[in-house]
Design a protein around this motif. Structure first.
Motif, PDB file in Angstrom:
ATOM      1  N   ARG A 135      20.494  55.611  63.297  1.00  0.00           N
ATOM      2  CA  ARG A 135      19.294  55.669  62.461  1.00  0.00           C
ATOM      3  C   ARG A 135      19.480  54.804  61.219  1.00  0.00           C
ATOM      4  O   ARG A 135      18.559  54.094  60.797  1.00  0.00           O
TER       5      ARG A 135
ATOM      6  N   CYS B 249      13.514  54.209  66.100  1.00  0.00           N
ATOM      7  CA  CYS B 249      14.930  54.554  66.090  1.00  0.00           C
ATOM      8  C   CYS B 249      15.331  55.106  64.726  1.00  0.00           C
ATOM      9  O   CYS B 249      16.102  56.073  64.630  1.00  0.00           O
TER      10      CYS B 249
ATOM     11  N   CYS C  64      14.320  56.951  72.337  1.00  0.00           N
ATOM     12  CA  CYS C  64      13.876  57.797  71.224  1.00  0.00           C
ATOM     13  C   CYS C  64      12.871  58.838  71.694  1.00  0.00           C
ATOM     14  O   CYS C  64      12.911  59.997  71.259  1.00  0.00           O
TER      15      CYS C  64
ATOM     16  N   ASP D  74      16.172  58.701  66.353  1.00  0.00           N
ATOM     17  CA  ASP D  74      17.349  58.578  67.195  1.00  0.00           C
ATOM     18  C   ASP D  74      18.291  59.762  66.998  1.00  0.00           C
ATOM     19  O   ASP D  74      18.406  60.317  65.895  1.00  0.00           O
TER      20      ASP D  74
ATOM     21  N   THR E 299      21.822  54.152  75.543  1.00  0.00           N
ATOM     22  CA  THR E 299      21.041  53.942  74.322  1.00  0.00           C
ATOM     23  C   THR E 299      21.747  52.956  73.403  1.00  0.00           C
ATOM     24  O   THR E 299      21.122  52.065  72.810  1.00  0.00           O
TER      25      THR E 299
END
Length: 761
Positions: A521, A511, A448, A515, A463
């Motif tokens: 998200r 996040c 992030c 994100d 990620t």
């Protein structure tokens, strides 16, 4: 600036018989072997006009009593365009009162000097102090081989800490072997061998060991004490062999002639390593505490020998924590009991050997040469820190240093298709310990953070892998996150720690706010809301703090319900209540002891108060952070994170070691949160000071990071860096670097970063 290509060494040199000669030669050979294009040369000191049959590595000789030789040596070095000089300093090897002739050479040199002090006197006379002050003033860097040396230089000679480096005495890289083969080869088969080696002189305490032999023989009748080494040349010139003869007479009087062997010879390295290999116990019964370093101790320790020693300064540090045995000076009974105990307890002796050998791997000549080369490069850059108004600031340069590039190669190496590995052996991922949600949550925080403008995002599959690990860690029946997973993807627990749960919430909050993926998200928002309520039942202040940091991001991303806002205030009030209950005029903290990730507690209050517009939270956070920063700052202005040895102490100053990257990262984040809250530029300076710890402005003057790969060592022990480079460490460094880089982009007035020092992988 390019690394040095021509390096000169000043000191004694083999075949002269003394410890300084052995050290100088070993160091020169190790440095020369480290780089194929590196040219090295020794300027050798000769005593009493004597010359030696030197090898080609000796380019110049100085007769120690001839001033003109010192001047000519300076001409040799200047004309030879050497990039740096490594000076081996011991008062007795240079001419003039207290070795004053040396200063004439140093004053003429045009290149930087890096001086290794083999002796640091606690009570120098006027002449010794004057010479020492001139030597250190002429030196760009000072190297000592023990922490005691650093402390004495600061206390007795008032040297700034940033000018001093502690580099352990080098050792041969020799295999861990059992002694039987060497015993048979050297004629000691079937015997329990005790060894002392080195130039024979009265301060070595050999007579104490001889007097202890009868008690050792009562418990181990096959024991033999081997005294290996020629009589010291100076003693031989003045007294002949009177001292050795006296020792041999004492052996006869005690009736232990068959159990004490004198070998009057100065042996080469191969022969010496054979003798060390054959011994069961190595002993240094020195009579004086004031010995800063012992090459004989370092070599025996490095070959994995069980060592019994009196507590002179070097031995105190090297043999601490069960790596050897210390006995009082001159205590015949104690030294006899300890040696006999080791000779009759093979399991204890073997365990001690293994501890010593494992601890000494960072001391090999290859590692030592690498650290010297780093010191040489630092000296050539000419960048040192000065203490200004209590803050460590870099001296101005024509082009101020910018934060390094953010490299993620090592992070990629530490991941597989499951997630981020916990640990590494050196830079190699260690599958033995598997994974944990703690580290994968930190990695999600990093993903992030790299969404900020100016940074390259982590690859999407990486990620997603971190997020997937977090999702899989969720145990819906227990409403808690699991933490530890084995390499074969088996959870090792149904419920992780409260702290790991709080940290995972923090990652989910970030996040949810930042994100790059809208879908992720939404996932993070939903899982955060599901996992948050149980935090109210937690008792860990750090879990509260981590959850508050997650709430700060979560509440900025969504319209939080009233229950969430109530819990946010409750957790902040709990931290505030802890501070009020524990705080004293000298202890401005939430608990009676300092532990790990300390700065996250004030950071949580500062961030929460800043977002919720509650000045009381901000004030308490800044007050406690200011206190923490103060106890984490050395007198010389260096950042010193709370050492892990302090974690169980109550209401006492933190210990210096072991130091971990996690603490620097937390401090940087907290200081920047304070800066955003009150605008005081000192907080930015404190963040830069903490980041400089990664770069080498620390107690060991050792960089922790590899700028080429983004790897980060796991921390600092009191005598060496931890060479492992695990998941927590690499993510901690990259999180800090991302913050410092963002800060640099926000203003033309960049944070004052320390000069970058490259860790060679």
């Amino acid at each position: 600036m390019n690394p040095p290509h021509r390096i000169a060494f000043i000191g004694n040199s083999l075949p002269r018989h003394c410890g300084i000669a052995t050290f100088t030669t070993d160091l020169q050979e190790a440095v020369a072997a480290s780089e194929p294009d590196l040219k090295t040369s020794i300027v050798a000191m000769n005593d009493d006009g004597e010359g030696y049959d030197y090898p080609g590595s000796v380019g110049f000789q100085i007769r120690d009593d001839r001033l003109e030789d010192y001047a000519r040596a300076a001409d040799f070095l200047n004309d030879g365009r050497f990039d740096v000089v490594s000076l081996q300093h011991e008062f007795g090897i240079f001419g003039g009162e207290a070795g004053a002739h040396l200063t004439g050479l140093l004053s003429r040199l045009t290149m930087p000097v890096v001086t290794t002090l083999h002796t640091v006197l606690s009570e120098p006379n006027a002449a010794q102090r004057a010479v020492m002050e001139r030597v250190v003033d002429a030196s760009a860097r000072i190297i000592v081989m023990a922490e005691k040396g650093r402390d004495m230089l600061r206390m007795v000679y008032r040297l700034p800490a940033d000018k001093i480096e502690v580099i352990a005495h080098g050792i041969p890289d020799f295999a861990f072997v059992e002694p039987d083969e060497a015993k048979a080869r050297l004629g000691f088969a079937g015997r329990s061998v005790i060894l002392t080696f080195g130039l024979l002189s009265p301060n070595k305490g050999i007579e104490v060991m001889i007097d202890a032999m009868p008690s050792i023989l009562r418990r181990r009748p096959d024991a033999v004490y081997v005294v290996l080494g020629a009589t010291h040349p100076h003693l031989l010139r003045e007294q002949g062999e009177a001292y050795r003869n006296g020792l041999q007479k004492r052996v006869r009087e005690l009736g232990v002639e068959d159990h004490v062997v004198f070998l009057n010879q100065f042996v080469d390295r191969e022969t010496l390593l054979g003798f060390i290999s054959m011994c069961d116990v190595y002993v240094t019964p020195y009579l004086n505490e004031a010995q800063m370093t012992s090459g004989t101790l370092a070599y025996s320790f490095g070959l994995g020998k069980a060592v019994v020693s009196t507590p002179y300064w070097h031995a105190q540090e090297l043999l601490a924590d069960g790596r050897g045995v210390l006995v009082p000076f001159g205590d015949i009974v104690a030294i006899g009991n300890e040696i006999a105990g080791l000779l009759t307890d093979s399991a204890r002796r073997q365990a001690m050997r293994l501890r010593a050998y494992a601890s000494s791997r960072s001391m090999t000549w290859e590692q030592t040469a690498a650290r010297y080369l780093t010191a040489f490069e630092t000296a050539r850059r000419g960048r040192v820190l000065t203490v200004v108004s209590g803050l460590a600031q870099a001296r101005p340069f024509p082009q101020p240093s910018a934060p390094p590039e953010l490299r993620t190669e090592h992070l990629h190496c530490m991941c597989d298709d499951t997630g981020l590995f916990q640990h590494a052996v050196h830079a190699v991922p260690d599958r033995t310990h598997g994974y944990c949600v703690d580290d994968n949550a930190r990695a999600l925080l990093l993903a992030c953070a790299l969404g900020n403008a100016g940074e390259e995002r982590l690859p999407e599959p990486m990620t997603a892998r971190f997020a997937s690990f977090v999702q899989h860690a969720w145990n819906p029946e227990a409403r808690r996150f699991r933490n530890f997973m084995s390499f074969d993807r088996r959870w090792l627990e149904d419920v992780g720690s409260e702290d790991s749960h709080g940290r995972t919430l923090w990652a989910l909050g970030e996040c949810a706010r930042g994100d790059a993926s809208l879908s992720r998200r939404r996932w993070a928002t939903a899982l955060f809301a599901e996992a948050l309520p149980i935090v109210e039942s937690f008792g860990s202040p750090r879990a509260w703090g981590f959850a508050l940091l997650g709430l700060d991001a979560y509440c900025a991303a969504v319209a939080a319900p009233a229950s969430t806002l109530r819990l946010r205030a409750l957790l902040a009030d709990r931290l505030l209540g802890l501070l009020s209950a524990v705080e004293t005029p000298d202890w401005t903290w939430f608990e009676e002891g300092l532990s790990y990730d300390n700065a996250r507690l004030p950071q949580a209050l500062i961030a929460t108060g800043h977002s919720m517009q509650v000045p009381g939270y901000v004030e308490a956070g800044i007050r406690s952070l200011r206190w923490l920063v103060r106890v984490q700052t050395t007198p010389a202005g260096l950042f010193r994170p709370v050492g892990s040895e302090s974690f169980h102490d109550r209401l006492s100053a933190p210990k210096a070691f072991d130091q971990q990257p996690l603490e620097a990262t937390a401090t940087i984040s907290a200081c920047l949160a304070a800066w955003r809250a009150d605008g005081d530029p000192q907080w930015r300076a404190e963040a830069a000071r903490a980041f400089a710890w990664f770069m080498g402005d620390n107690d060991l003057s050792v960089p922790l990071v590899d700028l080429e790969t983004g790897a980060c060592r796991d921390g600092l022990h009191r005598d060496r860096p931890n060479e492992n480079r695990g998941g927590e460490s690499v993510v901690s460094y990259l999180l800090s670097l991302a913050e410092i880089r963002q800060l640099s982009r926000m203003s033309g007035d960049r944070p004052k970063l320390a000069p970058l020092r490259v860790l060679h992988a």
